[in-house]
Write a protein that holds these residues in place. Structure first.
Motif, PDB file in Angstrom:
ATOM      1  N   GLU A  12       0.848  -1.193   0.000  1.00  0.00           N
ATOM      2  CA  GLU A  12       0.000   0.000   0.000  1.00  0.00           C
ATOM      3  C   GLU A  12       0.879   1.237   0.000  1.00  0.00           C
ATOM      4  OE1 GLU A  12      -2.935   0.253   3.078  1.00  0.00           O
ATOM      5  OE2 GLU A  12      -3.568  -1.836   2.863  1.00  0.00           O
ATOM      6  N   ASN A  13       0.527   2.175  -0.858  1.00  0.00           N
ATOM      7  CA  ASN A  13       1.167   3.490  -0.874  1.00  0.00           C
ATOM      8  C   ASN A  13       0.225   4.412  -1.623  1.00  0.00           C
ATOM      9  OD1 ASN A  13       3.436   5.329  -2.701  1.00  0.00           O
ATOM     10  ND2 ASN A  13       3.566   5.349  -0.475  1.00  0.00           N
ATOM     11  N   GLY A  14      -0.147   5.519  -1.021  1.00  0.00           N
ATOM     12  CA  GLY A  14      -1.092   6.389  -1.711  1.00  0.00           C
ATOM     13  C   GLY A  14      -1.355   7.670  -0.961  1.00  0.00           C
ATOM     14  N   ASP A  71      -6.585  15.278  -9.429  1.00  0.00           N
ATOM     15  CA  ASP A  71      -5.896  15.090  -8.150  1.00  0.00           C
ATOM     16  C   ASP A  71      -4.383  15.186  -8.341  1.00  0.00           C
ATOM     17  OD1 ASP A  71      -5.959  12.777  -9.659  1.00  0.00           O
ATOM     18  OD2 ASP A  71      -6.079  11.427  -7.943  1.00  0.00           O
ATOM     19  N   ARG A  72      -3.925  16.395  -8.615  1.00  0.00           N
ATOM     20  CA  ARG A  72      -2.506  16.595  -8.926  1.00  0.00           C
ATOM     21  C   ARG A  72      -1.606  16.225  -7.756  1.00  0.00           C
ATOM     22  NH1 ARG A  72      -1.639  21.402 -13.172  1.00  0.00           N
ATOM     23  NH2 ARG A  72      -3.521  21.097 -14.407  1.00  0.00           N
ATOM     24  N   SER A  73      -2.072  16.453  -6.524  1.00  0.00           N
ATOM     25  CA  SER A  73      -1.232  16.097  -5.386  1.00  0.00           C
ATOM     26  C   SER A  73      -1.022  14.589  -5.341  1.00  0.00           C
ATOM     27  CB  SER A  73      -1.861  16.580  -4.077  1.00  0.00           C
ATOM     28  OG  SER A  73      -3.068  15.894  -3.797  1.00  0.00           O
ATOM     29  N   ARG A  74      -2.033  13.813  -5.744  1.00  0.00           N
ATOM     30  CA  ARG A  74      -1.861  12.355  -5.759  1.00  0.00           C
ATOM     31  C   ARG A  74      -0.865  11.948  -6.840  1.00  0.00           C
ATOM     32  NH1 ARG A  74      -6.731  11.078  -5.306  1.00  0.00           N
ATOM     33  NH2 ARG A  74      -6.659  10.472  -3.093  1.00  0.00           N
ATOM     34  N   VAL A  75      -0.919  12.586  -7.995  1.00  0.00           N
ATOM     35  CA  VAL A  75       0.040  12.289  -9.057  1.00  0.00           C
ATOM     36  C   VAL A  75       1.460  12.566  -8.562  1.00  0.00           C
ATOM     37  CG1 VAL A  75       0.861  12.952 -11.347  1.00  0.00           C
ATOM     38  CG2 VAL A  75      -1.593  12.688 -10.929  1.00  0.00           C
ATOM     39  N   LYS A  76       1.665  13.707  -7.929  1.00  0.00           N
ATOM     40  CA  LYS A  76       2.992  14.054  -7.432  1.00  0.00           C
ATOM     41  C   LYS A  76       3.441  13.072  -6.346  1.00  0.00           C
ATOM     42  CE  LYS A  76       2.633  18.964  -8.535  1.00  0.00           C
ATOM     43  NZ  LYS A  76       2.570  20.340  -8.001  1.00  0.00           N
ATOM     44  N   TYR A  77       2.516  12.700  -5.486  1.00  0.00           N
ATOM     45  CA  TYR A  77       2.839  11.742  -4.432  1.00  0.00           C
ATOM     46  C   TYR A  77       3.256  10.402  -5.035  1.00  0.00           C
ATOM     47  CZ  TYR A  77       2.104   8.773  -0.298  1.00  0.00           C
ATOM     48  OH  TYR A  77       2.269   7.882   0.733  1.00  0.00           O
ATOM     49  N   LEU A  78       2.465   9.868  -5.941  1.00  0.00           N
ATOM     50  CA  LEU A  78       2.761   8.562  -6.526  1.00  0.00           C
ATOM     51  C   LEU A  78       4.051   8.593  -7.320  1.00  0.00           C
ATOM     52  CD1 LEU A  78      -0.816   7.544  -7.739  1.00  0.00           C
ATOM     53  CD2 LEU A  78       0.356   6.813  -5.650  1.00  0.00           C
ATOM     54  N   ARG A  79       4.216   9.623  -8.117  1.00  0.00           N
ATOM     55  CA  ARG A  79       5.429   9.712  -8.929  1.00  0.00           C
ATOM     56  C   ARG A  79       6.671   9.800  -8.041  1.00  0.00           C
ATOM     57  NH1 ARG A  79       9.230  12.677 -11.689  1.00  0.00           N
ATOM     58  NH2 ARG A  79       9.407  12.208 -13.911  1.00  0.00           N
ATOM     59  N   TRP A 110      -2.432   9.061 -15.102  1.00  0.00           N
ATOM     60  CA  TRP A 110      -0.975   9.087 -14.968  1.00  0.00           C
ATOM     61  C   TRP A 110      -0.418   7.679 -14.768  1.00  0.00           C
ATOM     62  CZ3 TRP A 110       2.535   7.383 -11.438  1.00  0.00           C
ATOM     63  CH2 TRP A 110       3.872   7.735 -11.702  1.00  0.00           C
ATOM     64  N   TYR A 111      -1.034   6.909 -13.878  1.00  0.00           N
ATOM     65  CA  TYR A 111      -0.540   5.567 -13.597  1.00  0.00           C
ATOM     66  C   TYR A 111      -0.631   4.694 -14.837  1.00  0.00           C
ATOM     67  CZ  TYR A 111       0.415   1.559 -10.495  1.00  0.00           C
ATOM     68  OH  TYR A 111       0.972   0.470  -9.863  1.00  0.00           O
ATOM     69  N   SER A 112      -1.733   4.815 -15.566  1.00  0.00           N
ATOM     70  CA  SER A 112      -1.880   4.052 -16.805  1.00  0.00           C
ATOM     71  C   SER A 112      -0.809   4.446 -17.809  1.00  0.00           C
ATOM     72  CB  SER A 112      -3.280   4.288 -17.390  1.00  0.00           C
ATOM     73  OG  SER A 112      -3.468   3.544 -18.561  1.00  0.00           O
ATOM     74  N   HIS A 113      -0.546   5.741 -17.898  1.00  0.00           N
ATOM     75  CA  HIS A 113       0.487   6.235 -18.818  1.00  0.00           C
ATOM     76  C   HIS A 113       1.861   5.683 -18.409  1.00  0.00           C
ATOM     77  CE1 HIS A 113       2.396   8.881 -21.673  1.00  0.00           C
ATOM     78  NE2 HIS A 113       3.064   9.533 -20.737  1.00  0.00           N
ATOM     79  N   PHE A 114       2.132   5.686 -17.109  1.00  0.00           N
ATOM     80  CA  PHE A 114       3.398   5.142 -16.613  1.00  0.00           C
ATOM     81  C   PHE A 114       3.538   3.660 -16.959  1.00  0.00           C
ATOM     82  CE2 PHE A 114       5.214   2.660 -13.050  1.00  0.00           C
ATOM     83  CZ  PHE A 114       6.547   2.988 -13.230  1.00  0.00           C
TER      84      PHE A 114
END
Length: 507
Positions: free
Chosen positions: A399-401, A412-420, A480-484
Motif C-alpha cells: 500500500e502506498n497512496g 488530483d494533482r497532489s496524488r500524481v505528485k505523491y505517486l510519482r 498518470w498511472y496508466s500512462h506510466f
C-alpha cells in the motif's frame, strides 16, 4: 487546488530523491513477473453485499453498525461483489499487472470454522478467474482486520490460542481451492497496527482496551493484550505458512508472506535521547514482528520494557516462526518524528505505547488537510534499513497512496505528485540493491476507509455514492498511472501536467 504549503512540502521533499531517476518509465524496473505494479483493496472496504449469499458479520460489520465509521458501513461499499467483472476490465484497461485483494473469512466460512459457503467459494473463484483471464496476477490477503464475529464472540478471537487452529484451517481452504491460480499469499495485513487499535487504545475493532489507555471499551487489558494478540498472530501466520510449505508450495509454486504497516521514524531533535527513541520506534513497530520472523525472538528492548507482560516463545515456537515467510509486505504512507519519553517507564501501569518510551508526531505540511506530505525519502530509507538489518528479504510495497477529501476534484494533482515521487524513490532503492519485488497503489478505487469512513479517499477512480450505479470515474492519477505502466518513455511530470491543457484528461 493544491494548497501552497503542500506544494512547498513537495518541492522540498522531492529533492531528496536522486536526480538520476528524474526521467524514468516502467521499463526501468525489472519486468513482470520479477517486479509487478498493481493496486490494492480489501474485502470489507469494497465488496458490499454484506448480508448476501451466506456471508455473516465480521468485527468490522459490528464496529460499523455501532456508528464508528462516521455513520458509514460496508453494507454496499463499492458493490465489488456484483461489479467485479467491470472492475477487472477497468484494471486491465489501466494496465495493472497485479491486483491485491483480501478474502472475507466470514463470507467463505460463515461461522469462522466448519462448513464452507459454496456461494462465497464461487465468488472468489470467479474473481480470480477473471483476473487471470486478463493477465493480472492475484495477490491474496487472508486477514484484513475482518475476523469473523462468531470467533470473537466464542473465545475472544486473537487473544486466544484457539485462533491458531481455526486460522490455519481457514488458510487451508484457501490454499486448496485457489492455490492453483494464486501464487502470492499474505496471511495478515498490518497486524502491528491492528493490535494497537483493537487491543490497546480500542479505537478500532474489536475495541478491547482498559483505562487509562482506552476509554470506550467494555472489555480488554491494554497492558497485556496487544502482546498476547501479536503472539497469537505470529503463531497463526507461522502455522499457515508451515502448512503451505509442507502441503502446497512444491506443487503450486507460490509464495507466502506477511504484511506490516511502516512509518519511517526520524528524531525530533539531534539529541542522543531522541536518537535512541528513534531506534526504539523501529524496534517496537517493525522489530516487534520482524525480529521473530527473521531471528526467532522479540527485540531485547521490547522484552525488557514489557517484562512479564509479553509472552515468550518456546524453542519449538521460535523455530516455527523464524523464517516462516517468502516475502515481507509493507504499507507505507509517510514519515513520523520520534521524541524520547523515557519518563513513561517509571509508571507501574503501562501499555505498549508507554513501553516504547517515545512520542510520535506525523510530518505535516498543513494540519487541516487530509493530504499526506510527500516524503518519498522515507520509503527509500525503510528499504535500506531492511537491507542492512534484516538480510534484504523480498519486499512488496502493498500500500502506498495519497489521501484526499472524498469529493475533491478529479484532477488530483497532489496524488500524481505523491505517486510519482514514491515510485521514483522506489526505483532509486532498487538500483541501490533493494530486493523490492512490487508496488501496489492504495487504492484502486475510492472505498470505505477504516479511519474516517467515506470522508476521505485514496482511489485512482472516484465513485459517486449518490449514483445508484456507483460508476467508476478516472481521476488524473488513474491516467498518470496508466500512462506510466504503458509508456516506454514517460513524460516528465511538468510535461504530463502540461498535457492536461491539450485534452489528455478530457473525460
Amino acid at each position: 487546488m493544491l494548497r501552497v504549503s503542500l506544494l512547498l512540502c513537495f518541492l522540498l521533499t522531492i529533492k531528496s530523491v536522486s536526480s538520476s531517476t528524474d526521467n524514468f518509465c516502467r521499463d526501468d524496473f525489472p519486468l513482470a513477473p520479477a517486479f509487478v505494479f498493481g493496486a490494492s483493496s480489501s474485502a470489507y472496504q469494497v465488496e458490499g453485499a454484506a448480508g448476501e449469499d451466506g456471508r455473516t458479520p465480521s468485527i468490522l460489520d459490528t464496529y460499523a453498525q455501532a456508528g464508528h465509521f462516521h455513520g458509514a458501513t460496508g453494507d454496499v461499499a463499492c458493490d465489488a461483489y456484483h461489479k467485479y467483472k467491470e472492475d477487472v476490465q477497468l484494471m486491465a484497461d489501466t494496465g495493472l499487472e497485479a491486483y491485491r485483494f483480501s478474502i472475507s473469512w466470514s463470507r467463505l466460512i460463515p461461522n469462522g470454522k466448519g462448513p464452507v459457503n459454496p456461494k462465497g467459494l464461487q465468488y472468489y473463484n470467479n474473481l480470480i478467474d477473471q483476473l487471470i483471464s486478463h493477465g493480472i496476477q492475484p495477490h491474496v490477503t487472508l486477514h484484513h482486520s475482518d475476523l469473523p464475529q462468531a470467533l470473537d464472540d466464542e473465545y475472544g478471537g486473537w487473544v486466544s490460542r484457539k485462533i491458531v487452529k481455526d486460522f490455519t484451517a481457514y488458510a487451508d481452504v484457501c490454499f486448496k481451492n485457489f492455490g492453483d491460480r494464486v501464487l502470492h499469499w499474505t496471511t495478515m495485513n498490518e497486524p502491528n497496527v491492528f493490535v494497537l487499535g483493537g487491543y490497546d487504545s480500542g479505537f478500532s475493532p474489536p475495541q478491547r482496551c482498559s483505562i487509562p489507555f482506552g476509554l470506550n471499551c467494555s472489555r480488554g487489558n491494554s497492558s497485556t493484550e496487544p502482546y498476547l494478540a501479536t503472539h497469537n498472530i505470529l503463531l497463526s501466520h507461522a502455522s499457515a505458512a508451515r502448512l503451505y510449505k509442507k502441503n502446497y508450495q512444491d506443487k503450486q509454486r507460490g509464495f507466502i508472506g506477511i504484511n506490516l504497516f511502516a512509518f519511517w521514524f526520524f528524531p525530533q531533535t539531534k539529541t542522543i535521547e531522541d536518537e535512541l527513541a528513534t531506534q526504539r520506534g523501529l524496534d517496537f513497530y517493525f522489530g516487534w514482528y520482524l525480529n521473530p520472523l527473521v531471528f526467532g525472538d522479540y527485540p531485547d528492548v521490547v522484552k525488557t520494557n514489557a517484562g512479564s507482560r509479553i509472552p515468550f516463545f518456546t524453542r519449538l515456537e521460535s523455530q516455527s516462526v523464524k523464517g516462516s515467510f517468502d516475502f515481507i509486505g509493507f504499507n507505507y504512507y509517510t514519515v513520523s518524528y520520534a521524541e524520547d519519553n523515557s519518563i513513561s517507564l517509571k509508571s507501574t501501569n503501562r501499555d505498549y505505547i508507554a513501553d516504547s518510551a517515545m512520542k510520535t508526531r506525523l510530518l505535516k505540511c498543513n494540519e487541516s488537510s487530509f493530504e499526506y506530505p510527500i516524503a518519498p525519502w522515507g520509503l527509500q530509507r525503510l528499504l535500506e534499513y531492511m537491507k542492512q538489518n534484516y538480510g534484504n528479504p523480498p519486499i512488496y510495497i502493498h500500500e502506498n497512496g495519497q489521501q484526499t477529501a472524498r469529493n475533491s476534484s478529479l484532477e488530483d494533482r497532489s496524488r500524481v505528485k505523491y505517486l510519482r515521487g514514491h515510485i521514483q524513490s522506489l526505483l532509486a532503492a532498487v538500483r541501490n540493491g533493494s530486493n523490492a519485488r512490487g508496488y501496489f497503489i492504495w487504492s484502486f478505487m475510492d472505498s470505505l476507509e477504516l479511519l474516517n469512513g467515506y470522508e476521505s479517499s485514496f482511489g485512482l477512480y472516484y465513485i459517486d455514492l449518490d449514483d445508484p450505479d456507483l460508476k467508476r470515474q478516472p481521476k488524473l492519477s488513474a491516467h498518470w498511472y496508466s500512462h506510466f505502466l504503458k509508456s516506454k518513455n514517460l513524460t516528465s511530470l511538468d510535461g504530463f501536467l502540461e498535457s492536461l491543457s491539450h485534452g489528455y484528461h478530457s473525460q
